[in-house]
Design an enzyme around this catalytic site. Structure first.
Site, PDB file in Angstrom:
ATOM      1  N   HIS A 134       0.815  -1.220   0.000  1.00 58.15           N
ATOM      2  CA  HIS A 134       0.000   0.000   0.000  1.00 58.15           C
ATOM      3  C   HIS A 134       0.847   1.269   0.000  1.00 58.15           C
ATOM      4  O   HIS A 134       0.342   2.347   0.309  1.00 58.15           O
ATOM      5  CB  HIS A 134      -0.945   0.004   1.209  1.00 58.15           C
ATOM      6  N   CYS A 199       6.658  20.825 -10.879  1.00 56.88           N
ATOM      7  CA  CYS A 199       5.704  21.350 -11.859  1.00 56.88           C
ATOM      8  C   CYS A 199       4.571  22.150 -11.242  1.00 56.88           C
ATOM      9  O   CYS A 199       3.735  22.696 -11.978  1.00 56.88           O
ATOM     10  CB  CYS A 199       5.121  20.204 -12.686  1.00 56.88           C
ATOM     11  N   SER A 238      -6.810  -8.915   9.413  1.00 55.67           N
ATOM     12  CA  SER A 238      -8.120  -9.560   9.356  1.00 55.67           C
ATOM     13  C   SER A 238      -8.481  -9.967   7.939  1.00 55.67           C
ATOM     14  O   SER A 238      -9.485 -10.642   7.726  1.00 55.67           O
ATOM     15  CB  SER A 238      -9.191  -8.610   9.900  1.00 55.67           C
TER      16      SER A 238
END
Length: 293
Positions: A134, A199, A238
């Site tokens: 992640h 940028c 989980s």
């Protein structure tokens, strides 16, 4: 994809009796195998990093990718909270479970770590083959040009743009830190965000938000790590979201034994060859004592 299902705390369960026997069972599972560890937030809660799913955890509504992309106000709200909360994660130290996995890797019992966490604690603990499924709180990416920079570099820019923000907020009392490196803070209207130094575009933490899909190259690498291992060990997850559960199902489908060490039930329990309902920091150090000279 990280989905809203993971926001709801799990129902409490009764822990397995006889932790020494459960540690011995896991040591027997690991012996003679190169096992990939798939880790989740339950591994890092002893290090002071809260999670979304532990029994008793408060219900939370984290920022989704749709919210972040859809509104400059949401982005300002996020960066204000993260400006306070990321320091908590940056200061966190590995716990006994992280160190145990690093020792098992060094001894050849663990082939690598596939983690759903963004806290970098595996690297701090000494694990060498780590895939951050992640992403990582320590990096920031520009959504316009792809430029990446260190969170420490961005912190200096945000501090310059908001020279007295932390002092004003800290004067209101203790700040609660939520998962994903943000602080619980409502009044963020005065916070000033900054753009990409390359940028001027929109900056985003280099992590997978809820509602966002894991990049395909990372998924491919993760499957390769599962295929390269002899077995899979789930630690502190989980498996509520598919971004982790799919690798458990893949391992089981392709004949690799699966062990799960997690406090509470998981969505992978039905395919597990071994399930241990105890805390990670309690069982893993005992496994090291049994396996590592």
């Amino acid at each position: 994809m990280r989905t809203a299902a993971s926001w709801t705390p799990a129902e409490p369960t009764e822990a397995d009796p006889d932790p020494a026997a459960r540690a011995a069972a896991l040591a027997a599972f690991l012996a003679g195998r190169r096992t990939l560890a798939l880790t989740g937030a339950g591994l890092s809660t002893p290090s002071g990093i809260p999670d979304y799913r532990s029994p008793g955890a408060p219900a939370r509504t984290p920022m989704t990718i749709q919210m972040f992309l859809g509104s400059a106000d949401f982005r300002r709200h996020y960066w204000a909270r993260n400006h306070l909360g990321w320091r908590h994660m940056d200061a966190a130290e590995p716990n006994d479970a992280h160190r145990a996995l690093a020792r098992l890797e060094a001894a050849g019992h663990v082939s690598g770590v596939l983690t759903q966490n963004v806290d970098m604690l595996h690297l701090k603990a000494g694990s060498r083959r780590v895939l951050d499924l992640h992403g990582s709180y320590g990096r920031v990416i520009c959504l316009d040009c792809g430029h990446r920079l260190s969170r420490h570099v961005l912190d200096a820019a945000l501090e310059a743009a908001n020279p007295d923000f932390r002092e004003r907020v800290s004067g209101r009392g203790a700040i609660e830190v939520a998962p994903d490196a943000d602080a619980v803070l409502e009044d963020t209207a005065s916070f000033v965000t900054v753009g990409c130094p390359a940028c001027g575009g929109i900056l985003k933490p280099d992590i997978v938000y809820f509602g966002e899909t894991v990049p395909k190259p990372a998924v491919a690498r993760a499957y390769a790590m599962v295929d390269d291992a002899d077995a899979l060990l789930v630690v502190g997850s989980s498996l509520t979201v598919m971004s982790g559960l799919r690798f458990v199902r893949h391992a089981a489908k392709h004949g690799r034994p699966v062990a799960i060490l997690n406090r509470g039930t998981t969505r992978g329990d039905d395919v597990a060859d071994l399930k241990i309902d105890r805390r990670c920091e309690e069982i893993l150090p005992a496994v090291v004592d049994l396996l590592v000279p």
